[in-house]
Enzyme design. Structure first.
Site, PDB file in Angstrom:
ATOM      1  N   ARG A 148       0.843  -1.200   0.000  1.00 48.22           N
ATOM      2  CA  ARG A 148       0.000   0.000   0.000  1.00 48.22           C
ATOM      3  C   ARG A 148       0.879   1.251   0.000  1.00 48.22           C
ATOM      4  NH1 ARG A 148      -1.921   0.969   4.358  1.00 48.22           N
ATOM      5  NH2 ARG A 148      -1.226  -0.827   5.570  1.00 48.22           N
ATOM      6  N   TYR A 186      -1.564  -3.614  -7.060  1.00 50.61           N
ATOM      7  CA  TYR A 186      -1.287  -4.413  -5.868  1.00 50.61           C
ATOM      8  C   TYR A 186      -2.272  -4.235  -4.709  1.00 50.61           C
ATOM      9  CZ  TYR A 186       1.082  -6.891  -2.211  1.00 50.61           C
ATOM     10  OH  TYR A 186       1.363  -7.791  -1.221  1.00 50.61           O
ATOM     11  N   GLY A 187      -2.768  -5.325  -4.211  1.00 56.72           N
ATOM     12  CA  GLY A 187      -3.432  -5.434  -2.911  1.00 56.72           C
ATOM     13  C   GLY A 187      -4.389  -4.311  -2.557  1.00 56.72           C
ATOM     14  N   LYS A 217      -9.648  -2.040   1.777  1.00 61.80           N
ATOM     15  CA  LYS A 217      -9.330  -0.869   2.584  1.00 61.80           C
ATOM     16  C   LYS A 217     -10.130   0.349   2.117  1.00 61.80           C
ATOM     17  CE  LYS A 217      -6.506  -3.485   4.619  1.00 61.80           C
ATOM     18  NZ  LYS A 217      -6.445  -3.855   6.001  1.00 61.80           N
ATOM     19  N   HIS A 220     -10.688  -1.969  11.497  1.00 62.77           N
ATOM     20  CA  HIS A 220      -9.604  -2.840  11.012  1.00 62.77           C
ATOM     21  C   HIS A 220      -9.374  -3.934  12.053  1.00 62.77           C
ATOM     22  CE1 HIS A 220      -5.161  -3.035   9.389  1.00 62.77           C
ATOM     23  NE2 HIS A 220      -5.918  -3.947   8.847  1.00 62.77           N
ATOM     24  N   SER A 232      -1.444  -3.331  10.314  1.00 67.32           N
ATOM     25  CA  SER A 232      -1.086  -4.230   9.223  1.00 67.32           C
ATOM     26  C   SER A 232       0.153  -5.049   9.580  1.00 67.32           C
ATOM     27  CB  SER A 232      -0.807  -3.420   7.956  1.00 67.32           C
ATOM     28  OG  SER A 232      -1.953  -2.677   7.627  1.00 67.32           O
ATOM     29  N   CYS A 274       0.579  -7.229  11.876  1.00 65.65           N
ATOM     30  CA  CYS A 274       0.840  -7.332  13.318  1.00 65.65           C
ATOM     31  C   CYS A 274       0.066  -8.473  13.963  1.00 65.65           C
ATOM     32  CB  CYS A 274       0.541  -6.016  14.012  1.00 65.65           C
ATOM     33  SG  CYS A 274       1.739  -4.737  13.582  1.00 65.65           S
ATOM     34  N   ASP A 290      -9.582  -9.479   9.075  1.00 67.12           N
ATOM     35  CA  ASP A 290      -9.031  -8.145   8.781  1.00 67.12           C
ATOM     36  C   ASP A 290      -9.993  -6.991   9.049  1.00 67.12           C
ATOM     37  OD1 ASP A 290      -6.641  -6.785   7.779  1.00 67.12           O
ATOM     38  OD2 ASP A 290      -7.848  -6.193   6.055  1.00 67.12           O
ATOM     39  N   ARG A 298       1.722 -12.111  -0.497  1.00 63.76           N
ATOM     40  CA  ARG A 298       0.391 -12.365   0.060  1.00 63.76           C
ATOM     41  C   ARG A 298      -0.273 -13.567  -0.583  1.00 63.76           C
ATOM     42  NH1 ARG A 298      -1.844  -8.697   4.170  1.00 63.76           N
ATOM     43  NH2 ARG A 298      -0.114  -7.249   4.455  1.00 63.76           N
ATOM     44  N   GLY A 323      -0.059 -19.807  18.900  1.00 60.06           N
ATOM     45  CA  GLY A 323      -0.988 -20.622  19.695  1.00 60.06           C
ATOM     46  C   GLY A 323      -0.999 -20.240  21.168  1.00 60.06           C
ATOM     47  N   ASN A 366      -0.923 -17.488  22.436  1.00 55.55           N
ATOM     48  CA  ASN A 366      -1.754 -16.301  22.705  1.00 55.55           C
ATOM     49  C   ASN A 366      -3.101 -16.706  23.316  1.00 55.55           C
ATOM     50  OD1 ASN A 366       0.268 -14.643  21.761  1.00 55.55           O
ATOM     51  ND2 ASN A 366      -0.542 -14.582  19.666  1.00 55.55           N
TER      52      ASN A 366
HETATM   53  P1  GTP Z   1      -2.495  -7.544   7.507  1.00 52.78           P
HETATM   54  O1  GTP Z   1      -3.006  -8.594   6.578  1.00 52.78           O
HETATM   55  O2  GTP Z   1      -1.423  -6.710   6.897  1.00 52.78           O
HETATM   56  O3  GTP Z   1      -3.571  -6.708   8.083  1.00 52.78           O
HETATM   57  O4  GTP Z   1      -1.679  -8.324   8.682  1.00 52.78           O
HETATM   58  P2  GTP Z   1      -2.183  -9.144   9.964  1.00 52.78           P
HETATM   59  O5  GTP Z   1      -2.463  -8.196  11.081  1.00 52.78           O
HETATM   60  O6  GTP Z   1      -3.250 -10.087   9.595  1.00 52.78           O
HETATM   61  O7  GTP Z   1      -0.845  -9.943  10.395  1.00 52.78           O
HETATM   62  P3  GTP Z   1      -0.488 -11.499  10.242  1.00 52.78           P
HETATM   63  O8  GTP Z   1      -1.309 -12.375  11.123  1.00 52.78           O
HETATM   64  O9  GTP Z   1      -0.460 -11.842   8.816  1.00 52.78           O
HETATM   65  O10 GTP Z   1       0.998 -11.515  10.836  1.00 52.78           O
HETATM   66  C1  GTP Z   1       1.999 -10.685  10.313  1.00 52.78           C
HETATM   67  C2  GTP Z   1       3.351 -11.131  10.766  1.00 52.78           C
HETATM   68  O11 GTP Z   1       3.418 -11.177  12.179  1.00 52.78           O
HETATM   69  C3  GTP Z   1       3.719 -12.521  10.275  1.00 52.78           C
HETATM   70  O12 GTP Z   1       5.057 -12.532   9.852  1.00 52.78           O
HETATM   71  C4  GTP Z   1       3.527 -13.387  11.480  1.00 52.78           C
HETATM   72  O13 GTP Z   1       4.374 -14.509  11.452  1.00 52.78           O
HETATM   73  C5  GTP Z   1       3.837 -12.447  12.634  1.00 52.78           C
HETATM   74  N1  GTP Z   1       3.071 -12.802  13.849  1.00 52.78           N
HETATM   75  C6  GTP Z   1       1.746 -13.016  13.941  1.00 52.78           C
HETATM   76  N2  GTP Z   1       1.373 -13.346  15.199  1.00 52.78           N
HETATM   77  C7  GTP Z   1       2.501 -13.328  15.929  1.00 52.78           C
HETATM   78  C8  GTP Z   1       2.783 -13.583  17.317  1.00 52.78           C
HETATM   79  O14 GTP Z   1       1.915 -13.900  18.123  1.00 52.78           O
HETATM   80  N3  GTP Z   1       4.090 -13.448  17.701  1.00 52.78           N
HETATM   81  C9  GTP Z   1       5.082 -13.101  16.829  1.00 52.78           C
HETATM   82  N4  GTP Z   1       6.331 -12.995  17.295  1.00 52.78           N
HETATM   83  N5  GTP Z   1       4.855 -12.870  15.520  1.00 52.78           N
HETATM   84  C10 GTP Z   1       3.583 -12.972  15.077  1.00 52.78           C
HETATM   85  C1  SPV Z   2      -3.141  -4.305   5.352  1.00 52.97           C
HETATM   86  O1  SPV Z   2      -2.136  -3.687   4.919  1.00 52.97           O
HETATM   87  O2  SPV Z   2      -3.670  -4.013   6.453  1.00 52.97           O
HETATM   88  C2  SPV Z   2      -3.694  -5.432   4.585  1.00 52.97           C
HETATM   89  C3  SPV Z   2      -3.131  -5.709   3.261  1.00 52.97           C
HETATM   90  O3  SPV Z   2      -4.623  -6.081   5.031  1.00 52.97           O
HETATM   91  S1  SPV Z   2      -3.782  -4.671   2.028  1.00 52.97           S
HETATM   92  O4  SPV Z   2      -4.979  -5.287   1.489  1.00 52.97           O
HETATM   93  O5  SPV Z   2      -2.756  -4.535   0.979  1.00 52.97           O
HETATM   94  O6  SPV Z   2      -4.113  -3.389   2.597  1.00 52.97           O
HETATM   95 MN    MN Z   3      -5.094  -5.468   7.214  1.00 55.27          MN
END
Ligand code: GTP
Ligand code: SPV
Ligand code: MN
Length: 602
Positions: free
Chosen positions: A86, A216-217, A225, A245, A267, A269, A294, A386, A511, A513
């Protein structure tokens, strides 16, 4: 590999699902007159259409068909290396006044911006096919559901939207023939995929989005978004609901009690991972199910509780780091019928990325299309590569995902990526304090947006890049919503990313968490002890179920649950930047909350 492709000529019966709504017809004609495409393709969302378009995309070198045995029904796309995330600096909110967009958004005047964009779009689709994608966001029978139409000159966008939204006939049906019905207008053109002519523009008052110059995305899947969050948040304030979000998950105890929680993390996280969590062995009988990964649209139910739906139909998730160890449910989801972007491909047409199970392949083609070996300096997959996969692929999809009224939310969780300061978990004292906690969220930036990675920035409620109007007003909307809730969800803050002095994550995450989630559920049920601290309620060590937690020392747990006064004083001072930025737009309540925190910290 390319994004831009010459016009296709579909056989009769494909691409001719012309709308019968006059306002749609007029708009499509107007856009066609401007963009000058070779032909117009009206999508119906059918399997036949999907098959045809995938074939064309492969023929035109937009997609590579992956190994049918290894990843059935799956494809790979490589986006332009200048176009992998983005672009927040080129994302505009074009409200009539700058004040409405507020100090945290890039504002531009609507008239000038339309003129600028129309100039760029003039003849932009010459020799190309213009696709018209009807789609809905939300379950078909939900009062929250919105209709959108996206016009695009990218087959990749069409194929992605088919996964990410409920697309085709379901949308034309929902809209009907009333020419005055509410629907979102989205126009996307790749132009020449040039970062200097890349703009993602929102006109909330016209329910209109125009996106140019990217493939892209979140820049181009306008449902996500752009509509579900930026335009969505604007409509939500006007109409009295919330567009956030947030992931939504269900959690069921061994006794069969079920709760739903929604969580806002910025994002990359951890939303997708948290939404599909598999509890550790010790939590026998506990089950987590996914409503969404999301975005959450939430409304107040008749019983005064908050109810959430997931407006999407698929997951557009971060690939690197996804493995059977970190997220088995995501791995199962992306084993078939998945559209991959910017991952590496092995010699036998399988996919690979950093952090996948097993040893790296001895040779692969990297995300840019170059030869790659384990000795290469570059990454095989882009850090923001992605997957787009239908939510139906998720083995733990919640059975109530189609429920139009949504699922009742027991707890809201905010969380950022913070190496220090933020403990593993704390609970806000009440709704107003919770709004303050969410508003003050900060997180290290990630590869999901272009720009520096790893820099702490204020990201209120994970909505900094996604709030379609004045952030101060957005906080007020949250405060007002709380006042309308008879049974508001409890509000929490988590941090999976706190690091030790030697730079290692203190908490195993994923897990595990579940251990934090369990405390949150205990609190929501009015059980579960806590101790009051200046920042909120924290679990006592014995209040967290840490049985069978391996490789985490007592000292680490102590550090994870610590509230360091010196760090918090710094945090309080750092919040000043957001208060300064919002100035008079910052609600009184939040100014008061900050003063109270300062007082409690002493
Ligand atoms: P968007 O799709 O961008 O909104 O991202 P998201 O918030 O869905 O994040 P996602 O679950 O895809 O995780 C993003 C990154 O954080 C990945 O590289 C994961 O491996 C890492 N991650 C997710 N959960 C954890 C966690 O509990 N601990 C750690 N250390 N890393 C994590
Ligand atoms: C984010 O960046 O929070 C995403 C990926 O979920 S995108 O659809 O590219 O915004
Ligand atoms: Mn997102």
């Amino acid at each position: 590999m390319t994004d831009i492709a010459p016009a296709i000529s579909p056989p009769i019966g494909i691409g001719d699902a012309k709308s019968t709504n006059q306002s749609v017809l007029d708009w499509v004609q107007e856009v066609a007159r401007l963009c000058g495409p070779e032909n117009i393709f009206w999508c119906d969302g059918s399997e036949k259409e999907n098959e045809y378009l995938r074939g064309e995309a492969v023929r035109q070198n937009i997609l590579i068909k992956l190994n049918e045995e290894k990843v059935p029904g799956s494809y790979l796309h490589r986006s332009n290396p200048n176009d992998v995330a983005r672009v927040e600096q080129f994302t505009l909110i074009c409200t009539p006044t700058k004040e409405e967009a507020g100090p945290t958004n890039n504002w531009a005047a609507p008239d000038e911006t339309y003129t600028k964009l129309h100039r760029m779009l003039k003849g932009a689709m010459r020799g190309r096919t213009m696709f018209v994608i009807p789609y809905i966001m939300g379950p078909p029978d939900s009062p929250l559901t919105k209709v959108g139409f996206e016009i695009t000159d990218s087959i990749y966008v069409v194929l992605s939207m088919r996964i990410m939204t409920r697309m085709g006939v379901v949308a034309t049906k929902r809209l009907g023939n009333d020419a005055s019905a509410e629907w979102n207008r989205g126009v996307h053109s790749l132009l020449d995929v040039n970062p200097e002519r890349r703009w993602i523009c929102h006109f909330p008052q016209d329910n209109t989005i125009i996106s140019v110059g990217s493939g892209y995305g979140g820049n181009v899947l306008l449902s996500k978004k752009c509509l579900a969050l930026r335009i969505g948040s604007y409509l939500a304030r006007k109409q009295g609901w919330l567009a956030e979000h947030m992931l939504i998950l269900g959690v069921q105890s061994p006794e069969g009690r079920k709760h739903y929680v929604a969580a806002a993390f910025p994002s990359a996280c951890g939303k997708t991972n948290f939404a599909m969590l598999i509890p550790p062995k010790h939590f026998k009988g506990w089950k987590v199910t996914t409503i969404g990964d999301d975005i959450a649209w939430m409304q107040i139910g008749g019983d005064g509780r908050l109810y959430a739906v997931n407006p999407e139909n698929g997951y557009f998730g971060v690939v690197p780091g996804t493995s059977y160890k970190s997220n088995p449910n995501a791995m199962k989801s992306i084993e078939h019928d998945t559209l991959y972007t910017n991952v590496a491909m092995t010699n036998d047409g399988d996919v690979w990325w950093e952090g996948k199970d097993g040893p790296p392949p001895t040779h692969a083609i990297d995300w840019k299309g170059n030869d790659w070996t384990p000795d290469s300096k570059e990454k095989a997959a882009h850090p923001n590569s992605r997957f787009a996969t239908p939510m139906r692929n998720n083995p733990v999809l919640d059975p109530d995902v189609e429920k139009g009224d949504g699922v009742p939310i027991s707890a809201i969780i905010f969380g950022g990526r913070r190496s220090d300061t933020m403990p593993l978990v704390f609970q806000a004292f009440d709704w107003e304090h919770g709004v303050y906690v969410g508003a003050m969220m900060a997180s290290e930036t990630t590869a999901a947006a272009t720009g520096a990675v790893g820099q702490v920035r204020r990201d209120p409620m994970a909505m900094l890049p996604f709030c379609g109007y004045n952030m101060g007003e957005y906080f007020r909307h949250w405060l007002r919503t709380g006042a309308r809730l008879k049974n508001p969800p409890l509000i929490f803050h988590v941090n999976w990313f706190r690091k030790s002095a030697d730079g290692k994550f203190l908490w195993p995450g994923f897990g595990d968490n579940m251990r934090v989630l369990k405390w949150i559920i205990d609190r929501a049920e009015g059980r579960g002890g806590a101790q009051k601290s200046p920042i909120g309620f924290l679990p006592r060590r014995e209040g967290l179920d840490l049985d069978e937690l391996e490789n985490v020392s007592n000292a680490a747990i102590e550090e994870l649950l610590a509230v360091q006064p010196n760090e918090w004083k710094k945090e309080l001072a750092n919040q000043e930047s957001l208060f300064e930025k919002l100035g008079g737009d910052m609600p009184e309540e939040l100014i008061a909350q900050r003063a109270k925190l300062a007082q409690r910290l002493g």
